[in-house]
Design a protein around this motif. Sequence first.
Motif, PDB file in Angstrom:
ATOM      1  N   VAL A   1       0.662  -1.182  -0.230  1.00  0.00           N
ATOM      2  CA  VAL A   1       0.004   0.061   0.004  1.00  0.00           C
ATOM      3  C   VAL A   1       0.814   1.356   0.120  1.00  0.00           C
ATOM      4  N   SER A   2       0.641   2.123  -0.823  1.00  0.00           N
ATOM      5  CA  SER A   2       1.514   3.450  -0.886  1.00  0.00           C
ATOM      6  C   SER A   2       0.835   4.755  -0.316  1.00  0.00           C
ATOM      7  N   HIS A   3      -0.401   4.531  -0.366  1.00  0.00           N
ATOM      8  CA  HIS A   3      -1.295   5.827   0.332  1.00  0.00           C
ATOM      9  C   HIS A   3      -2.652   5.212   0.377  1.00  0.00           C
ATOM     10  N   ALA A   4      -3.546   6.384   0.987  1.00  0.00           N
ATOM     11  CA  ALA A   4      -4.856   5.969   0.868  1.00  0.00           C
ATOM     12  C   ALA A   4      -5.658   7.289   0.119  1.00  0.00           C
ATOM     13  N   SER A   5      -6.753   7.022  -0.371  1.00  0.00           N
ATOM     14  CA  SER A   5      -7.656   7.831  -1.063  1.00  0.00           C
ATOM     15  C   SER A   5      -9.012   7.758  -0.964  1.00  0.00           C
ATOM     16  N   ILE A   6      -9.611   9.005  -1.271  1.00  0.00           N
ATOM     17  CA  ILE A   6     -11.340   8.962  -1.172  1.00  0.00           C
ATOM     18  C   ILE A   6     -11.738   9.751  -2.205  1.00  0.00           C
ATOM     19  N   ASP A   7     -12.597   9.226  -3.110  1.00  0.00           N
ATOM     20  CA  ASP A   7     -12.944   9.941  -4.272  1.00  0.00           C
ATOM     21  C   ASP A   7     -14.541  10.525  -3.952  1.00  0.00           C
ATOM     22  N   ASP A   8     -14.831  11.118  -5.098  1.00  0.00           N
ATOM     23  CA  ASP A   8     -16.322  11.806  -5.196  1.00  0.00           C
ATOM     24  C   ASP A   8     -17.260  10.967  -5.300  1.00  0.00           C
ATOM     25  N   SER A   9     -17.094   9.557  -5.281  1.00  0.00           N
ATOM     26  CA  SER A   9     -18.040   8.619  -5.470  1.00  0.00           C
ATOM     27  C   SER A   9     -18.371   7.954  -3.962  1.00  0.00           C
ATOM     28  N   GLY A  10     -17.557   8.289  -3.173  1.00  0.00           N
ATOM     29  CA  GLY A  10     -17.543   7.707  -1.738  1.00  0.00           C
ATOM     30  C   GLY A  10     -16.607   6.613  -1.676  1.00  0.00           C
ATOM     31  N   ASN A  11     -15.779   6.173  -2.575  1.00  0.00           N
ATOM     32  CA  ASN A  11     -15.090   5.111  -2.516  1.00  0.00           C
ATOM     33  C   ASN A  11     -13.648   5.367  -1.682  1.00  0.00           C
ATOM     34  N   PHE A  12     -13.288   4.836  -0.715  1.00  0.00           N
ATOM     35  CA  PHE A  12     -12.135   4.913   0.071  1.00  0.00           C
ATOM     36  C   PHE A  12     -11.352   3.549  -0.147  1.00  0.00           C
ATOM     37  N   GLN A  13     -10.085   3.898  -0.718  1.00  0.00           N
ATOM     38  CA  GLN A  13      -9.112   2.898  -1.308  1.00  0.00           C
ATOM     39  C   GLN A  13      -7.907   3.028  -0.652  1.00  0.00           C
ATOM     40  N   LEU A  14      -7.168   1.934  -0.703  1.00  0.00           N
ATOM     41  CA  LEU A  14      -5.590   1.634  -0.207  1.00  0.00           C
ATOM     42  C   LEU A  14      -4.926   1.065  -1.440  1.00  0.00           C
ATOM     43  N   PRO A  15      -4.572   2.009  -2.252  1.00  0.00           N
ATOM     44  CA  PRO A  15      -3.889   1.359  -3.708  1.00  0.00           C
ATOM     45  C   PRO A  15      -2.337   1.243  -3.392  1.00  0.00           C
ATOM     46  N   ASP A  16      -1.847   0.507  -4.502  1.00  0.00           N
ATOM     47  CA  ASP A  16      -0.348   0.419  -4.344  1.00  0.00           C
ATOM     48  C   ASP A  16       0.330   1.208  -5.420  1.00  0.00           C
ATOM     49  N   ASN A  17       1.452   1.287  -5.445  1.00  0.00           N
ATOM     50  CA  ASN A  17       2.139   2.222  -6.553  1.00  0.00           C
ATOM     51  C   ASN A  17       1.618   2.506  -7.793  1.00  0.00           C
ATOM     52  N   ASP A  18       1.142   1.222  -8.237  1.00  0.00           N
ATOM     53  CA  ASP A  18       0.558   1.454  -9.683  1.00  0.00           C
ATOM     54  C   ASP A  18      -0.812   1.582  -9.657  1.00  0.00           C
ATOM     55  N   GLY A  19      -1.423   2.125  -8.700  1.00  0.00           N
ATOM     56  CA  GLY A  19      -2.865   2.446  -8.687  1.00  0.00           C
ATOM     57  C   GLY A  19      -3.899   1.364  -8.341  1.00  0.00           C
ATOM     58  N   PHE A  20      -3.415   0.101  -8.331  1.00  0.00           N
ATOM     59  CA  PHE A  20      -4.336  -1.059  -8.263  1.00  0.00           C
ATOM     60  C   PHE A  20      -4.567  -1.017  -6.700  1.00  0.00           C
ATOM     61  N   PRO A  21      -5.956  -0.999  -6.371  1.00  0.00           N
ATOM     62  CA  PRO A  21      -6.651  -1.025  -5.072  1.00  0.00           C
ATOM     63  C   PRO A  21      -6.305  -2.387  -4.233  1.00  0.00           C
ATOM     64  N   ILE A  22      -5.464  -2.411  -3.129  1.00  0.00           N
ATOM     65  CA  ILE A  22      -5.089  -3.528  -2.395  1.00  0.00           C
ATOM     66  C   ILE A  22      -6.439  -3.856  -1.560  1.00  0.00           C
ATOM     67  N   TRP A  23      -7.202  -2.769  -1.180  1.00  0.00           N
ATOM     68  CA  TRP A  23      -8.437  -2.650  -0.285  1.00  0.00           C
ATOM     69  C   TRP A  23      -9.227  -1.559  -0.731  1.00  0.00           C
ATOM     70  N   SER A  24     -10.739  -1.743  -0.664  1.00  0.00           N
ATOM     71  CA  SER A  24     -11.544  -0.588  -0.873  1.00  0.00           C
ATOM     72  C   SER A  24     -12.743  -0.781  -0.153  1.00  0.00           C
ATOM     73  N   SER A  25     -13.373   0.375   0.148  1.00  0.00           N
ATOM     74  CA  SER A  25     -14.804   0.220   0.983  1.00  0.00           C
ATOM     75  C   SER A  25     -15.404  -0.283  -0.193  1.00  0.00           C
ATOM     76  N   PHE A  26     -15.719   0.091  -1.063  1.00  0.00           N
ATOM     77  CA  PHE A  26     -16.712  -0.405  -2.312  1.00  0.00           C
ATOM     78  C   PHE A  26     -16.607  -1.960  -2.203  1.00  0.00           C
ATOM     79  N   GLU A  27     -15.444  -2.554  -2.233  1.00  0.00           N
ATOM     80  CA  GLU A  27     -15.309  -4.037  -2.084  1.00  0.00           C
ATOM     81  C   GLU A  27     -15.483  -4.413  -0.918  1.00  0.00           C
ATOM     82  N   ASN A  28     -15.581  -3.893   0.151  1.00  0.00           N
ATOM     83  CA  ASN A  28     -15.871  -4.325   1.485  1.00  0.00           C
ATOM     84  C   ASN A  28     -17.074  -3.674   2.030  1.00  0.00           C
ATOM     85  N   PRO A  29     -18.326  -3.701   1.463  1.00  0.00           N
ATOM     86  CA  PRO A  29     -19.525  -3.045   1.801  1.00  0.00           C
ATOM     87  C   PRO A  29     -19.892  -3.529   3.232  1.00  0.00           C
TER      88      PRO A  29
END
Length: 834
Positions: A117-145
């Motif tokens: 995990v390189s950082h966390a992010s939250i976007d305007d659709s409400g999805n909170f993600q933990l992506p890697d350096n390539d931007g691939f989400p290791i974990w996200s709130s959308f995938e873990n409702p």
Amino acid sequence: MFKFAPFLLQFLFTISSSSTIIPLGSTLRASDQNQSWSSPNSTFSLSLLPITPSSFVAAITYSPGDVIVWSASNNGTGVAVVVDSGGTFNLLPNGALHLKNGSGSIVWDSGTANRGVSHASIDDSGNFQLPDNDGFPIWSSFENPTDTLVPSQNFTVGKILRSGSYSLSLDRSGNLNLKWNGTVEYWSLGFNSSINGNLSSPRFMLRSNGILVGLYPSFLGGMLNMAFSTDYGEGNDVFRFLRMDGDGNLRIYSTSGNGGAGNVTPTWAAVTDQCRVFGFCGDMGICRYEDSNPVCGCPSQNFELVDVNDDRKGCKRKVKIEDCLGDVTMLELEHTEFLTYPPEVSDQLVTLAFVACRMTCLQSGSCIASTLVADGRGFCYMKTPGFVSGYQGVVLPSTSFVKVCGQAVPNPPLYQDTSEKDNDLRFHVMVVVVVVLTALLALVAVVTSFWCWFYRGSENSGHISAKYELVDYASGAPVRFSYKELQQSTKGFSEKLGEGGFGAVYKGTLANRMVVAVKQLEGIEQGERQFRMEVATISSTHHLNLVRLVGFCSEGRHRLLVYEFLRNSSLDKFLFTQNESLNWENRFNIALGTARGITYLHEECRDCTIHCDIKPENILLDEVHTAKVSDFGLAKLMNPKDQRYLSLASMRGTRGYLAPEWLANLPITSKCDVYSYGMVLLEIVSGRRNFEVSPETDGKKFSLWAYSEFEKGNVEAIVDKRLEEVNSEQVVRAILVSFWCIQEQPLQRPMMGKVVQMLEGVIDIERPPAPKPVAEVTSGGTTMTLNSNASALSTYATSTTAPSSSPSFMNIEVSPPRSNMDTTKESSSLLGLK
């Protein structure tokens, strides 16, 4: 088929690139309520949200309104994990996301430590993600409702929305399922049993306009609208979300985006009858309605609440059966059923009579309760210890029995007859009033006379009356009219709109100038209370494709129903007259709307309602030709003998639309309506009565002639000559569906829900067998249809059900026989139409 543009796919599946970056090592503290991780437009934010002054949850909220759309929760129950005022939410340097209590103990972990995990992010659709350096989400709130879905959030196989004992999941056949305790499936939305096998990547999504859609890229090449919020498509500032509620219901909610905090309104519910949610009132609890609100109670005074502060936790026996020193008896509960759903394998289903259903359970050591379904089949469900969920209502055709120790002490009846108490009270009040008001009687008489003389004929009084009556109409509840009022409204029943099997219909204008259709019912024998009860049932059915009931009259032997007036009259005026017609688009929409209305009556409203008289005259059209089924529910109001003894003299129904089993003295089922609908569908395509016999049809009944022409590939001969342009694929589907609906054997006819799917092109349609020829007989001036293959119907009667004294609400689904030809694939070769 539904078509699907590439840009729409991209819109649905692409996550917004606009997001807020949260670096590793960041922390949120419950003690600092000014802290949050917000999306770029501040619509969504992640924070430690206070739920009490000393307890907090890590949650993503939508602002305004602070609507929680995700929370760090216990995976097993969906319950949010709570921390104290010293709690923290930490994004550690190793990529782990931890929720800690004030003591430092970890109460929730994202499971992402040392996974890049390189950082966390939250976007305007409400999805909170933990992506890697390539931007691939290791974990996200959308995938873990947890318990909520927001627009653009995909719900796929393997994901679960949880709320306590209730969960929502998606199976590989494309069905959304609501379950209690992961085992009892009490609601489903999708294809149900019509599709066998796995679909490739089925998914559901709530769109921002309030439409719940199913996405089946490998099966349909597109999407299918599954449910609509009542405000769908309204307002650009409305935020909608789908939530699995703690009461076991799945709902779509809408909240205004203009700053109205707390203004959250449910706009769709999966289970329209809350008491049908399994376990709503806990083990041995009984759900019933008071003023349209579900309430919980115990079966009898032999039971007590498990928790007096929460009646939803169920009931327990005051004396356990195993501790009973006296006799064990069976408590009888009228109009009550213990809910049984297919996955509930612990229930034993047997066919028993009333007494046997009670005695068999009493003598069984493993049975604690039983339910006899009074629908003509004699089904008795035996309940074993574990969990028993009850439902009680005055319109339920079921009787249940419960084991109790000693003498059964029933609860007070649902509706008590208080007429004697009212009479006593009225007498005492009258005495007091007479004594007190004797001196004022003369003055009251003078004032009353003056008022009548001055206001009786004035326009103002009429406007005041109309104003208050309009409030009643707007409330949606049926208004009770006097016979004199309806007599005046219809000008003495002078303008007749039509006449059918249930009585004549007259045009009227109410005091508020609302134009209505007043139906005078014939053959009604119910008493005042029973009639009003049935009217209440009819008025509780609300659907776009059903005519709305405005009010009723029950006075003496007069029984009248007041409906909304539809200016375009009935479908038969457009199909069978030369001066008026409808284009194909209107006709197909009418066919589809009618099917949806009947589906609602059969499968979706609280009580299965069999229409018993589906025909073009009972399909009304509004200003834009929207189909509205009328006269639904009237079969329940008629003389029961008319439904039990299917003699030619007393038969309710219409020539050409009656299913053959009606005349074989079999119980009335929903498949009778399917047969009638099939005949109407054929008429919509052809513009001719289904029972017509002419030289053009070679002396055959039109429906039989149409099948033979279809077999020859001569579809043009069946289609109404007045139609200039048609959708050839829709025409073929409609004709095939009509032939399936008019099959002789009820078991071969599809359920109306499947009819809708076939018309919409959701499922392929097999080639139907040829309809069997029928012979017409006449008695007393009434022409009926009598099936020539009586032995086949007798076999059906013996193998499926015994004759019943009341309509049987039996819904049996049998897959149609397979054929060697897929009619959907060959539709283009069958039609020469453009």
